[in-house]
Design a protein around this motif. Structure first.
Motif, PDB file in Angstrom:
ATOM      1  N   ARG A  42       5.734  10.033  -8.750  1.00 59.10           N
ATOM      2  CA  ARG A  42       5.035  11.216  -8.219  1.00 59.10           C
ATOM      3  C   ARG A  42       4.842  11.094  -6.705  1.00 59.10           C
ATOM      4  N   CYS A  43       4.396   9.921  -6.243  1.00 62.24           N
ATOM      5  CA  CYS A  43       4.212   9.722  -4.803  1.00 62.24           C
ATOM      6  C   CYS A  43       5.552   9.728  -4.065  1.00 62.24           C
ATOM      7  N   ILE A  85       0.863  -1.176   0.000  1.00 62.45           N
ATOM      8  CA  ILE A  85       0.000   0.000   0.000  1.00 62.45           C
ATOM      9  C   ILE A  85       0.897   1.223   0.000  1.00 62.45           C
ATOM     10  N   CYS A  86       0.687   2.121  -0.945  1.00 64.95           N
ATOM     11  CA  CYS A  86       1.495   3.335  -1.079  1.00 64.95           C
ATOM     12  C   CYS A  86       1.369   4.166   0.194  1.00 64.95           C
ATOM     13  N   LEU A  87       2.497   4.637   0.703  1.00 62.23           N
ATOM     14  CA  LEU A  87       2.510   5.438   1.933  1.00 62.23           C
ATOM     15  C   LEU A  87       1.936   6.836   1.724  1.00 62.23           C
ATOM     16  N   ILE A  88       1.790   7.270   0.490  1.00 63.05           N
ATOM     17  CA  ILE A  88       1.276   8.610   0.210  1.00 63.05           C
ATOM     18  C   ILE A  88      -0.206   8.576  -0.158  1.00 63.05           C
ATOM     19  N   SER A 146       9.731   4.368   8.842  1.00 64.60           N
ATOM     20  CA  SER A 146      10.579   3.199   8.588  1.00 64.60           C
ATOM     21  C   SER A 146      11.237   2.656   9.846  1.00 64.60           C
ATOM     22  N   VAL A 147      10.730   3.031  11.015  1.00 70.12           N
ATOM     23  CA  VAL A 147      11.268   2.521  12.277  1.00 70.12           C
ATOM     24  C   VAL A 147      10.258   1.545  12.875  1.00 70.12           C
ATOM     25  N   ARG A 148      10.739   0.342  13.249  1.00 65.81           N
ATOM     26  CA  ARG A 148       9.903  -0.652  13.921  1.00 65.81           C
ATOM     27  C   ARG A 148      10.499  -0.907  15.297  1.00 65.81           C
ATOM     28  N   LYS A 169       7.863   1.494  -1.384  1.00 66.70           N
ATOM     29  CA  LYS A 169       7.021   2.227  -0.447  1.00 66.70           C
ATOM     30  C   LYS A 169       5.976   3.069  -1.169  1.00 66.70           C
ATOM     31  N   TYR A 170       6.255   3.391  -2.432  1.00 66.25           N
ATOM     32  CA  TYR A 170       5.396   4.314  -3.175  1.00 66.25           C
ATOM     33  C   TYR A 170       4.997   3.687  -4.502  1.00 66.25           C
TER      34      TYR A 170
END
Length: 190
Positions: A31-32, A5-8, A48-50, A26-27
């Motif tokens: 454009r995203c 799923i796109c983060l934007i 991006s931190v877990r 991630k995108y």
């Protein structure tokens, strides 16, 4: 292909697994991705931190040494443990680096937990790495071609054979022989 799923824009898209290993995927589009660069560095950092029970792991791009890395401006990257320090403690003073201390586990280069980070000089970093066995010397070094016995042999042969002959005999470079003779390497062998 793996669905993400796109983060934007939250659009579902497919990505190759090898791209995920390199911190991509991630995108859904350029454009995203470009839009994500307009998001604050802190927002991008936290995406991006877990967090685990001990370490806060960077799950984005890792460099060749396993340290997290994030783009801060066109063509410039920042190590994420340094960025974590800046976010939580302010600027890093000149001449100091950000070092890891992930106790009780061995140091984890992907860790961004500020409780596991401390400031120190390059000398502190080298000393810390030696104490933790991260910088082996002699036969403990992963790329060592010589042994303590061969080092003693080199020093005994010096004077009766040329350094190039000794190098050919032992299958190492001429420079390696010179460094052993002048005690630039293998100093700990008498």
């Amino acid at each position: 292909m793996i669905l993400r799923i796109c983060l934007i824009c939250s659009k579902t898209f497919a990505v190759y697994p090898n791209l995920l290993n390199r911190g991509r995927g991630k995108y859904c589009s350029h454009r995203c991705r470009d839009e994500s660069m307009r998001v604050s560095i802190e927002t991008r950092f936290w995406s991006s931190v877990r967090k685990t029970e001990t370490c806060w792991l960077w799950v984005g791009l890792l460099n060749h040494s396993g340290y997290g890395s994030i783009g801060v401006r066109s063509g410039h990257m920042q190590l994420t443990h340094r960025l974590s320090w800046i976010i939580h403690n302010g600027p890093i003073p000149d001449g100091l680096g950000v070092l890891h201390n992930c106790n009780p586990n061995p140091d984890n280069p992907a860790c961004c937990n500020p409780a596991h980070l401390w400031l120190g000089t390059q000398t502190d970093n080298n000393r810390d790495a030696m104490l933790k066995g991260q910088r082996s010397k002699g036969v403990g070094h992963p790329f060592a071609k010589l042994t303590e016995e061969s080092v003693r042999e080199i020093r005994a042969l010096h004077g009766s054979a040329t350094t190039r002959d000794i190098a050919a005999r032992l299958g190492v470079s001429h420079t390696a022989i010179i460094n052993v003779i002048h005690r630039r390497t293998w100093r700990h062998v008498s």
